[in-house]
Design a protein around this motif. Sequence first.
Motif, PDB file in Angstrom:
ATOM      1  N   LEU A  84      93.869  -9.203  43.226  1.00 26.46           N
ATOM      2  CA  LEU A  84      95.059  -9.010  42.389  1.00 26.46           C
ATOM      3  C   LEU A  84      95.416  -7.536  42.296  1.00 26.46           C
ATOM      4  O   LEU A  84      96.589  -7.181  42.225  1.00 26.46           O
ATOM      5  N   ASP A 121      94.515 -19.370  38.450  1.00 24.07           N
ATOM      6  CA  ASP A 121      95.313 -19.519  37.228  1.00 24.07           C
ATOM      7  C   ASP A 121      94.619 -18.829  36.053  1.00 24.07           C
ATOM      8  O   ASP A 121      95.256 -18.105  35.273  1.00 24.07           O
ATOM      9  N   ARG A 124      94.841 -15.018  36.529  1.00 26.15           N
ATOM     10  CA  ARG A 124      96.202 -14.561  36.212  1.00 26.15           C
ATOM     11  C   ARG A 124      96.451 -14.578  34.706  1.00 26.15           C
ATOM     12  O   ARG A 124      97.051 -13.657  34.163  1.00 26.15           O
ATOM     13  N   ARG A 125      96.008 -15.639  34.028  1.00 24.02           N
ATOM     14  CA  ARG A 125      96.222 -15.752  32.588  1.00 24.02           C
ATOM     15  C   ARG A 125      95.609 -14.553  31.860  1.00 24.02           C
ATOM     16  O   ARG A 125      96.243 -13.924  31.017  1.00 24.02           O
ATOM     17  N   VAL A 128      97.549 -11.261  32.812  1.00 22.38           N
ATOM     18  CA  VAL A 128      98.859 -11.185  32.162  1.00 22.38           C
ATOM     19  C   VAL A 128      98.695 -10.833  30.691  1.00 22.38           C
ATOM     20  O   VAL A 128      99.381  -9.945  30.170  1.00 22.38           O
ATOM     21  N   THR A 143     104.839  -9.135  36.788  1.00 19.35           N
ATOM     22  CA  THR A 143     105.054 -10.293  37.656  1.00 19.35           C
ATOM     23  C   THR A 143     104.488 -10.032  39.041  1.00 19.35           C
ATOM     24  O   THR A 143     103.758 -10.857  39.606  1.00 19.35           O
ATOM     25  N   VAL A 146     100.456  -9.711  39.225  1.00 23.69           N
ATOM     26  CA  VAL A 146      99.665 -10.940  39.145  1.00 23.69           C
ATOM     27  C   VAL A 146     100.012 -11.932  40.249  1.00 23.69           C
ATOM     28  O   VAL A 146      99.503 -13.044  40.255  1.00 23.69           O
TER      29      VAL A 146
END
Length: 176
Positions: A84, A121, A124-125, A128, A143, A146
């Motif tokens: 990432l 997921d 990313r969560r 973010v 945006t 991630v």
Amino acid sequence: MAIMARAANLRGYRELIDELGGDGAGLLRRFGITPEAIADDDALVPAESLSRALKVAMDFLDRNYPGPERTMTTRVRSAIDEALVESKADIDTVARMLTVHARTLQRALAAEGTTFTEILDDARREAVYRLLRETDLPMSRITTLVGLREQSALTRVVRRWYGTTPQRIRSAARVP
């Protein structure tokens, strides 16, 4: 002033790499350690060369021979976190980082009761949430960082994860 080390210190590198099926002398030459130094234990070699060779060896061992406590899930999560930051975090990129085939990666994760998508997921969560609360980066930059394609996708996933908008999460973090 260059710090030098005795070439005798290379013996462990050569044995390790040879045992893993590689060309230990060839790898050391890649780091600027001459064939003469490799053959002569009393020769002096730059300590920086030894340090770089050790890092490559340790990275290889960490990726391919993890400790018993490191599951494929934890290895994938670490690779996703790194991807990432450095590139895009898709299954092919992560599989390359772990030096396994993407299908092998999927099977190993399935055996542990999870999927690549679930781990991605989750990563990313967390990313973010941290970026929204701890930085002033524009939503478009978050945006991109991630690995989402559009800012509207960020809004949708934040609503799914947290039941609110990205801006509200950011605002809540700013309230004293």
